[in-house]
Design an enzyme around this catalytic site. Structure first.
Site, PDB file in Angstrom:
ATOM      1  N   ASN A  46      -2.591   1.645  25.492  1.00  0.00           N
ATOM      2  CA  ASN A  46      -3.027   1.596  24.723  1.00  0.00           C
ATOM      3  C   ASN A  46      -2.874   0.557  23.482  1.00  0.00           C
ATOM      4  O   ASN A  46      -1.686   0.527  23.363  1.00  0.00           O
ATOM      5  CB  ASN A  46      -3.264   3.082  24.217  1.00  0.00           C
ATOM      6  N   GLU A  48      -3.909   0.777  20.024  1.00  0.00           N
ATOM      7  CA  GLU A  48      -4.322   1.789  18.608  1.00  0.00           C
ATOM      8  C   GLU A  48      -5.255   0.709  17.578  1.00  0.00           C
ATOM      9  O   GLU A  48      -5.007  -0.398  17.435  1.00  0.00           O
ATOM     10  CB  GLU A  48      -2.982   2.293  17.956  1.00  0.00           C
ATOM     11  N   CYS A  57      -7.310   3.784  24.769  1.00  0.00           N
ATOM     12  CA  CYS A  57      -6.570   4.178  25.824  1.00  0.00           C
ATOM     13  C   CYS A  57      -6.338   3.492  27.060  1.00  0.00           C
ATOM     14  O   CYS A  57      -7.222   2.483  27.380  1.00  0.00           O
ATOM     15  CB  CYS A  57      -7.254   5.400  26.586  1.00  0.00           C
ATOM     16  N   GLU A  59      -5.671   4.107  30.032  1.00  0.00           N
ATOM     17  CA  GLU A  59      -6.900   3.780  31.515  1.00  0.00           C
ATOM     18  C   GLU A  59      -7.935   3.050  31.362  1.00  0.00           C
ATOM     19  O   GLU A  59      -8.382   2.599  32.129  1.00  0.00           O
ATOM     20  CB  GLU A  59      -6.693   5.501  31.457  1.00  0.00           C
ATOM     21  N   CYS A  90      -7.120  11.294  29.079  1.00  0.00           N
ATOM     22  CA  CYS A  90      -8.357  12.276  27.938  1.00  0.00           C
ATOM     23  C   CYS A  90      -9.656  12.474  28.849  1.00  0.00           C
ATOM     24  O   CYS A  90     -10.117  11.484  29.846  1.00  0.00           O
ATOM     25  CB  CYS A  90      -8.215  11.542  27.185  1.00  0.00           C
ATOM     26  N   CYS A  93     -10.910   9.165  29.378  1.00  0.00           N
ATOM     27  CA  CYS A  93     -10.631   8.254  30.295  1.00  0.00           C
ATOM     28  C   CYS A  93     -11.221   8.881  31.762  1.00  0.00           C
ATOM     29  O   CYS A  93     -11.308   7.938  33.144  1.00  0.00           O
ATOM     30  CB  CYS A  93      -9.300   8.438  30.129  1.00  0.00           C
TER      31      CYS A  93
END
Ligand code: THU
Length: 136
Positions: A46, A48, A57, A59, A90, A93
């Protein structure tokens, strides 16, 4: 699992890339690794951003690596987060994974300070009816 990559190898790759996660805001570090039909592994963490909505993210970054390398057939995925149970991908993803495979095994790994947990699930279980648009 098909191909030459084992789930253990995939988990090792996800654990490794997780160490490079850029998560100064949430401190929730995620590593993901995807195996493709050709036997290659693509990893992502990830990343940010101070503008929180710009965060990507792990994935989705792994999928981006796969596509940029010219591959489009994932056959397995491992996601590593902090323990004790490991996190589940999530919704966005799940949909992004589903674009390239309506089902594949997914290992959800939690890295605790002492122990590592593993839950095995599948994309079909996590997203039984993803959105598909007819390709033009
Ligand atoms: N995150 C992932 O990398 N994958 C998921 O499936 C869930 C959330 C990241 C995004 C953000 O950097 C942090 O975890 C907290 O939401």
């Amino acid at each position: 699992m098909k191909g030459t990559v084992s789930m253990a190898q995939l988990i090792a790759a996800a654990r490794e890339v997780r160490r490079r996660a850029y998560a100064p805001y949430s401190k929730y570090f995620v590593g993901a690794a995807i195996a493709t039909k050709t036997g290659r592994i693509f990893a992502g963490c990830n990343v940010e951003n101070a503008s929180f909505g710009a965060t990507i993210c792990a994935e989705r970054n792994a999928i981006g690596q796969m596509v940029a390398a010219g591959e489009r057939q994932p056959i397995a995925c491992a996601v590593v987060t902090a323990g004790p149970r490991g996190g589940s991908p999530c919704g966005i993803c799940r949909q992004v994974l589903w674009e390239f495979a309506s089902d594949m095994p997914i290992a959800l790994v939690g890295e605790g300070p002492r122990a590592i947990s593993r839950r095995d699930t599948s994309l079909k279980k996590l997203l039984p009816d993803g959105f598909r648009l007819k390709r033009g």
